[in-house]
Every structure is written in C-alpha cells, then in structure tokens.
Write a protein that holds these residues in place. Structure first.
Motif, PDB file in Angstrom:
ATOM      1  N   GLN A 201       0.823  -1.203   0.000  1.00 15.02           N
ATOM      2  CA  GLN A 201       0.000   0.000   0.000  1.00 15.02           C
ATOM      3  C   GLN A 201       0.863   1.262   0.000  1.00 15.02           C
ATOM      4  O   GLN A 201       0.614   2.195  -0.772  1.00 15.02           O
ATOM      5  N   VAL A 202       1.878   1.297   0.859  1.00 16.65           N
ATOM      6  CA  VAL A 202       2.745   2.477   0.932  1.00 16.65           C
ATOM      7  C   VAL A 202       3.491   2.682  -0.381  1.00 16.65           C
ATOM      8  O   VAL A 202       3.602   3.799  -0.890  1.00 16.65           O
ATOM      9  N   ALA A 203       3.997   1.603  -0.963  1.00 18.32           N
ATOM     10  CA  ALA A 203       4.727   1.713  -2.222  1.00 18.32           C
ATOM     11  C   ALA A 203       3.821   2.200  -3.346  1.00 18.32           C
ATOM     12  O   ALA A 203       4.220   3.049  -4.163  1.00 18.32           O
ATOM     13  N   PRO A 210       0.962  11.809  -6.699  1.00 19.64           N
ATOM     14  CA  PRO A 210       1.989  12.846  -6.580  1.00 19.64           C
ATOM     15  C   PRO A 210       1.607  13.996  -5.659  1.00 19.64           C
ATOM     16  O   PRO A 210       2.272  15.032  -5.663  1.00 19.64           O
ATOM     17  N   LEU A 211       0.525  13.875  -4.880  1.00 22.18           N
ATOM     18  CA  LEU A 211       0.093  14.953  -4.009  1.00 22.18           C
ATOM     19  C   LEU A 211       1.071  15.139  -2.857  1.00 22.18           C
ATOM     20  O   LEU A 211       1.606  14.171  -2.313  1.00 22.18           O
ATOM     21  N   ALA A 212       1.276  16.388  -2.465  1.00 18.74           N
ATOM     22  CA  ALA A 212       2.185  16.689  -1.366  1.00 18.74           C
ATOM     23  C   ALA A 212       1.628  16.126  -0.061  1.00 18.74           C
ATOM     24  O   ALA A 212       0.435  16.243   0.229  1.00 18.74           O
ATOM     25  N   LEU A 213       2.488  15.510   0.710  1.00 16.72           N
ATOM     26  CA  LEU A 213       2.196  14.925   2.016  1.00 16.72           C
ATOM     27  C   LEU A 213       1.278  13.703   1.944  1.00 16.72           C
ATOM     28  O   LEU A 213       1.012  13.080   2.977  1.00 16.72           O
ATOM     29  N   ALA A 214       0.797  13.334   0.752  1.00 16.66           N
ATOM     30  CA  ALA A 214      -0.062  12.150   0.669  1.00 16.66           C
ATOM     31  C   ALA A 214       0.710  10.894   1.045  1.00 16.66           C
ATOM     32  O   ALA A 214       0.184  10.001   1.719  1.00 16.66           O
ATOM     33  N   ASP A 215       1.986  10.811   0.603  1.00 20.07           N
ATOM     34  CA  ASP A 215       2.774   9.628   0.932  1.00 20.07           C
ATOM     35  C   ASP A 215       3.090   9.570   2.418  1.00 20.07           C
ATOM     36  O   ASP A 215       3.121   8.491   3.011  1.00 20.07           O
ATOM     37  N   VAL A 216       3.306  10.739   3.046  1.00 19.46           N
ATOM     38  CA  VAL A 216       3.606  10.750   4.485  1.00 19.46           C
ATOM     39  C   VAL A 216       2.384  10.314   5.286  1.00 19.46           C
ATOM     40  O   VAL A 216       2.483   9.484   6.201  1.00 19.46           O
ATOM     41  N   VAL A 217       1.211  10.855   4.941  1.00 13.32           N
ATOM     42  CA  VAL A 217      -0.012  10.475   5.653  1.00 13.32           C
ATOM     43  C   VAL A 217      -0.311   8.996   5.454  1.00 13.32           C
ATOM     44  O   VAL A 217      -0.664   8.275   6.402  1.00 13.32           O
ATOM     45  N   THR A 218      -0.160   8.516   4.220  1.00 12.96           N
ATOM     46  CA  THR A 218      -0.419   7.101   3.954  1.00 12.96           C
ATOM     47  C   THR A 218       0.556   6.211   4.708  1.00 12.96           C
ATOM     48  O   THR A 218       0.172   5.186   5.279  1.00 12.96           O
ATOM     49  N   ALA A 219       1.841   6.591   4.706  1.00 15.21           N
ATOM     50  CA  ALA A 219       2.833   5.787   5.417  1.00 15.21           C
ATOM     51  C   ALA A 219       2.540   5.756   6.914  1.00 15.21           C
ATOM     52  O   ALA A 219       2.653   4.704   7.551  1.00 15.21           O
ATOM     53  N   LEU A 220       2.149   6.896   7.479  1.00 11.63           N
ATOM     54  CA  LEU A 220       1.872   6.942   8.917  1.00 11.63           C
ATOM     55  C   LEU A 220       0.672   6.072   9.272  1.00 11.63           C
ATOM     56  O   LEU A 220       0.741   5.232  10.184  1.00 11.63           O
ATOM     57  N   THR A 221      -0.433   6.245   8.555  1.00  4.49           N
ATOM     58  CA  THR A 221      -1.638   5.467   8.860  1.00  4.49           C
ATOM     59  C   THR A 221      -1.439   3.982   8.580  1.00  4.49           C
ATOM     60  O   THR A 221      -1.896   3.129   9.354  1.00  4.49           O
ATOM     61  N   ALA A 222      -0.768   3.665   7.486  1.00  3.09           N
ATOM     62  CA  ALA A 222      -0.555   2.254   7.142  1.00  3.09           C
ATOM     63  C   ALA A 222       0.342   1.575   8.168  1.00  3.09           C
ATOM     64  O   ALA A 222       0.106   0.417   8.544  1.00  3.09           O
ATOM     65  N   ASN A 223       1.370   2.270   8.637  1.00  4.82           N
ATOM     66  CA  ASN A 223       2.276   1.665   9.613  1.00  4.82           C
ATOM     67  C   ASN A 223       1.603   1.498  10.973  1.00  4.82           C
ATOM     68  O   ASN A 223       1.796   0.479  11.639  1.00  4.82           O
TER      69      ASN A 223
END
Length: 331
Positions: A201-203, A210-223
């Motif tokens: 999911q994170v990958a 490409p949205l800003a901070l979308a990867d950070v939010v996804t990584a935090l919630t997924a982890n």
C-alpha cells in the motif's frame, strides 16, 4: 576471367543478439537516489521524545475542559428538570449514556494496555528462561502462552500438537522451540501477510499519487494499522492510545539502531544493481518506502511476539518486499 565482383552481402544481427535498443540504459550519476523520505519522516515524527511541558499543558487543558463541560451539563440538566421534568429526565438519561460510553472507551484502552504488558512480560520471561536454561521457567512461559491463546481457532491445532510432544522435551530451549514452531508458526504467517500488505500500500501510493504529504499520511496510517494488526495477531490487542504507544516504541528502536536509513545495501538487495535506475524517481521512492515499511513490520513482529526468534528465523526484509511488490513494479 572476369574482373567483375559480385554484390557484397552484409550480415545483419540475428534477432537473438544484443542490439542498441536492448542495451541497458546509461546510469545518470546526477540523478537523485531514492531515500524513502516519507518513511523517514514518519519514523522521525513517531520516535520524537514527548515534550513534558507540552504534555502537562495538554493534560491540564483536557482536565479544565472536562470540568467546565461537567458543570455546564449539570446546570443544563438541573435547569431543564426545574422547567420541564420530562425533558430534564431525557437529558439526564442521554448524559448518563454518554458518560457510560466514555467509561467503556477508557476500560477498553486499559484492557489494551494490560494485554500489551502481558505479551511483553511473556517475551521477557522467555528470554530469561533461555539465558538461565531453566526448564521450570520455560514451562511457566508455555503455560502463559496456553492461557493467552486459549479459545483461538487459528492456533487450536498447534496447541494440540504442542501438547502431544511437550512431555518429550527436557531442555528449556527445546521446549520453547517446540512452542515457537507449533504455536507461533501460523501467527507468523499472518503477521507476514499484514506486513506485505502494508508495504504494498505504501509503495503504491508513493509511486502513483503525486500529491504533497499524501505519501507521508499514507505511510503513517498504514504503519500504525500494520503495527496494531501485528499486535492483535500475537495476542496483544490494543486500543488507540496503546497502538500509538506501541508505534512509538517500534519507531524509537528503529531510529536508535539506524534501521530506517535507506542505505546502499537495501537498494542493492531490492534492485539487483539496476532496477531502480530503470524506474522513475516516484517509483524508486515507492520501492524504498515499501522496503522501510517492511523493516518496521519485522521490528513490530519482534516487539509483539511473545517468544523471541530462535528456532524460526526472523523474516527477511528483501523476501517480504519481493512478495509484496511482485507484479506491481515488475520483477
């Protein structure tokens, strides 16, 4: 004898030989190397030590708001009873129901902390039994495992097999190894599945959104969700506060050991020396963020597992990422 020469035949490359089109791309030394910035940010935020002054301010603020809300609710209910007994009784019932719901939520969080401490206690007792080579201590750990997993259908067969062979073990290490193989093996498989799903999911989000901070939010919630699920699989069911505390413990351990740094060993093990160079930077970041998520998952398995990895080997990050990303970015 004629001096005329025949046509010159030039033999072209056969389809199976290398051509310029099939040559590997020339690596760009100036191209930025994927670093997994989203996961590094998540690990830094989660592992940051709490500010005691800020904690006091928040605690006092919550207490003040609760006190003011309680007085306001009391004045509202008593005033409503004086004006209209029926409406006042309704307001009182709703207020009591809300208070009971808050107490139930607090009880759920407390039970979550108790279960986490129970699993952590078993882990520490198992390490002590192994270091002392004490069979009575190992049997005490095994008894705790049986109580922890009693009533669970996914380990019923393993508990039965363990009971059939436990009497044949006369060393602490052999007894705990048998429990690890028979009881925890199916739970390890479930935990690996959760880790692979979170890494995928994170990958995917990192590579495709490409949205800003979308990867950070996804990584935090997924982890956080992954760590909570791993804890539940091993019997350490936790609430919201317990999940965050467990996440902080895992991330603090990883930051302290430097395991969240995307080094050349990680990139080499994933890329085989050239895959990342064929991908875009977003895809490369996705692969590295997925790999770092897998590292967090392995650490969560070590922290949440009631027995340390001894007879069963710790899951390989490279193997987890390979299964998680198979077919997503190509082999």
């Amino acid at each position: 004898m004629s001096d005329e020469k025949g046509p010159v035949l030039i033999e072209l490359d056969s389809p199976g030989t290398d051509t310029p089109a099939s040559a590997p791309p020339v690596p760009d030394p100036e191209a930025p190397v994927p670093t997994g910035q989203a996961m590094q940010t998540v690990a830094t935020l989660a592992a940051r030590p709490p500010n005691r002054l800020l904690r006091w301010v928040l605690s006092l603020g919550v207490a003040l708001v609760g006190f003011v809300a309680s007085v306001a609710a009391y004045d509202f209910v008593t005033g409503l009873i004086a004006r209209s007994p029926a409406l006042g009784a309704t307001a009182m019932v709703l207020t009591l129901a809300f208070v009971l719901a808050l107490l139930g939520l607090a009880l759920r969080e407390w039970i979550g902390f108790v279960r986490l401490r129970r699993v952590d206690g078993l882990h520490r007792k198992a390490e002590a039994a192994l270091s002392h080579n004490s069979l009575p201590e190992a049997r005490d750990v095994v008894a705790g495992l049986k109580r922890l997993y009693s009533g669970r259908d996914d380990v019923k067969w393993g508990l039965s097999r363990f009971a059939d062979h436990a009497g044949e073990q006369f060393e602490a290490e052999d007894l705990l190894a048998l429990a690890e193989v028979e009881i925890l093996a199916p739970l390890d498989a479930q935990a690996r599945t959760e880790v692979e799903a979170a890494a995928r999911q994170v990958a995917t989000v990192t590579a495709l959104v490409p949205l800003a901070l979308a990867d950070v939010v996804t990584a935090l919630t997924a982890n956080i969700r992954m760590i909570r699920r791993v804890a539940e699989i091993y019997g350490g069911r936790s609430g919201t506060l317990g999940s965050w505390r467990l996440t902080r413990a895992v991330m603090t351990h990883l930051v302290a050991t430097g395991a969240v740094a995307a080094g050349d060993d990680l990139i080499g093990s994933l890329a085989g020396g050239g895959v990342l160079s064929k991908l875009s930077r977003r895809f490369g970041e996705g692969v590295v963020n997925g790999a770092l998520t897998a590292r967090v998952g392995v650490a969560a398995m070590e922290v949440c597992r009631p027995l340390p990895f001894r007879r069963k080997t710790r899951p390989s990050v490279s193997a987890l990422v390979s299964r998680a990303l198979a077919g997503l970015f190509g082999r």
